[in-house]
Design a protein around this motif. Sequence first.
Motif, mmCIF file in Angstrom:
data_model
loop_
_atom_site.group_PDB
_atom_site.id
_atom_site.type_symbol
_atom_site.label_atom_id
_atom_site.label_comp_id
_atom_site.label_asym_id
_atom_site.label_seq_id
_atom_site.Cartn_x
_atom_site.Cartn_y
_atom_site.Cartn_z
ATOM 1 N N TYR A 11 -16.854 133.027 25.018
ATOM 2 C CA TYR A 11 -18.015 132.943 25.861
ATOM 3 C C TYR A 11 -19.550 133.290 25.109
ATOM 4 C CZ TYR A 11 -14.737 132.091 29.687
ATOM 5 O OH TYR A 11 -13.764 131.435 30.597
ATOM 6 N N ILE A 13 -22.537 135.169 26.002
ATOM 7 C CA ILE A 13 -23.382 135.802 27.131
ATOM 8 C C ILE A 13 -24.570 136.465 26.445
ATOM 9 C CG2 ILE A 13 -22.824 137.769 28.519
ATOM 10 C CD1 ILE A 13 -19.872 137.252 28.601
ATOM 11 N N PRO A 39 -2.648 143.889 30.758
ATOM 12 C CA PRO A 39 -3.440 144.583 31.301
ATOM 13 C C PRO A 39 -4.728 143.603 32.030
ATOM 14 C CG PRO A 39 -3.783 145.185 29.367
ATOM 15 C CD PRO A 39 -2.788 144.561 29.140
ATOM 16 N N SER A 40 -5.431 144.101 33.063
ATOM 17 C CA SER A 40 -6.691 143.579 33.514
ATOM 18 C C SER A 40 -7.796 143.307 32.397
ATOM 19 C CB SER A 40 -7.066 144.285 34.629
ATOM 20 O OG SER A 40 -8.270 143.828 35.254
ATOM 21 N N GLY A 41 -8.143 142.034 32.426
ATOM 22 C CA GLY A 41 -9.288 141.927 31.580
ATOM 23 C C GLY A 41 -8.754 141.274 30.233
ATOM 24 N N GLY A 43 -7.486 138.667 29.270
ATOM 25 C CA GLY A 43 -7.341 137.161 29.233
ATOM 26 C C GLY A 43 -6.475 136.306 29.892
ATOM 27 N N SER A 45 -5.971 135.052 32.856
ATOM 28 C CA SER A 45 -6.562 134.006 33.837
ATOM 29 C C SER A 45 -7.204 132.904 33.011
ATOM 30 C CB SER A 45 -7.586 134.598 34.989
ATOM 31 O OG SER A 45 -6.971 135.274 35.788
ATOM 32 N N THR A 46 -8.023 133.387 31.892
ATOM 33 C CA THR A 46 -8.447 132.197 30.898
ATOM 34 C C THR A 46 -7.471 131.595 30.437
ATOM 35 O OG1 THR A 46 -10.367 133.973 30.529
ATOM 36 C CG2 THR A 46 -9.931 132.202 29.063
HETATM 37 N N1 LIG Z 1 -16.881 132.561 32.938
HETATM 38 C C1 LIG Z 1 -16.808 133.725 32.035
HETATM 39 N N2 LIG Z 1 -17.870 134.122 31.334
HETATM 40 C C2 LIG Z 1 -17.849 135.048 30.734
HETATM 41 N N3 LIG Z 1 -16.957 136.147 30.358
HETATM 42 C C3 LIG Z 1 -15.660 135.713 31.135
HETATM 43 C C4 LIG Z 1 -15.714 134.624 31.809
HETATM 44 N N4 LIG Z 1 -14.110 134.528 32.499
HETATM 45 C C5 LIG Z 1 -13.798 135.716 31.814
HETATM 46 N N5 LIG Z 1 -14.535 136.322 31.330
HETATM 47 C C6 LIG Z 1 -14.389 137.721 30.522
HETATM 48 O O1 LIG Z 1 -13.021 137.440 29.610
HETATM 49 C C7 LIG Z 1 -12.196 138.312 29.695
HETATM 50 C C8 LIG Z 1 -10.986 138.183 30.216
HETATM 51 O O2 LIG Z 1 -10.841 137.641 31.523
HETATM 52 P P1 LIG Z 1 -9.524 137.034 32.387
HETATM 53 O O3 LIG Z 1 -9.002 136.004 31.715
HETATM 54 O O4 LIG Z 1 -10.092 137.069 33.878
HETATM 55 O O5 LIG Z 1 -8.709 138.334 32.062
HETATM 56 P P2 LIG Z 1 -7.369 138.925 33.123
HETATM 57 O O6 LIG Z 1 -7.063 137.841 33.980
HETATM 58 O O7 LIG Z 1 -6.304 139.293 32.206
HETATM 59 O O8 LIG Z 1 -7.761 140.142 33.774
HETATM 60 C C9 LIG Z 1 -12.824 139.554 30.805
HETATM 61 O O9 LIG Z 1 -13.262 140.512 29.776
HETATM 62 C C10 LIG Z 1 -13.812 138.945 31.398
HETATM 63 O O10 LIG Z 1 -14.999 139.639 31.839
#
Ligand SMILES: Nc1ncnc2c1ncn2[C@@H]1O[C@H](COP(=O)(O)OP(=O)(O)O)[C@@H](O)[C@H]1O
Length: 222
Positions: A11, A13, A39-41, A43, A45-46
Amino acid sequence: MIEFNSVSKSYQIAGNTVPVLRDISFTIEDGEFVSIMGPSGSGKSTLMHIMGCLDVPTSGRVSLFGTDIAGMSRDELAHARNRQIGFVFQNFHLIGRMTALRNVELPLVYAGWRRGRRSERARSLLTQVGLEHRMDHYPNELSGGQKQRVAIARALANQPSLILADEPTGALDTATGQEIMELFGRLNSQGVTIVVVTHDAAVASYASRTIYVRDGKVVDTL
Ligand SMILES: Nc1ncnc2c1ncn2[C@@H]1O[C@H](COP(=O)(O)OP(=O)(O)O)[C@@H](O)[C@H]1O
Ligand SMILES: [Mg+2]
């Protein structure tokens, strides 16, 4: 069924490039029950959004149902998303002003089914997830586990070959979470490919294989 080949996602930012997925490769076969743990964060969900055509990678190749998604039109992607994949989320995403039955019927409304047929199908799906006695209840009249069962019935409405579930037990107590994972196991034995994202090892253990993600990289597959 799903193939990731050197997939990366970053991303932008405030002018900086923030890598979220780095060089991820794996294959999920038709009929598998796979968990993705990290762990949380990390990736997860991405990763799941890319698998479900809700997001696109920055680089690398993704193929879904045997087709490279880079070669698919917007319509083809939407079709895959709506008809071939069922999504389940941590917080259920049910519509509060609709009964369980109406929530499950909704994808069939979009798919153009007539009222009689779609009501019949929604009733049979709710029966399949053990909610035959709660069809006319609104979400706020249901427990967390019951809401997740409604969401799973809805995800099954269009007979998807793939279910993607992002932390489906994250809002449930342990025993209820186990029941939901058992339900996924049952659906898998009926032939549906299941991918469950979780940060909980006990939840992940219901799958026959686990892909471990850390800091946007696949670190292990067991
Ligand atoms: N749309 C976005 N814009 C910027 N950063 C993002 C976005 N979506 C996720 N992130 C970042 O990507 C990383 C992984 O997020 P995510 O895939 O939600 O992790 P998880 O589901 O394992 O907790 C995190 O650091 C989050 O802040
Ligand atoms: Mg997440």
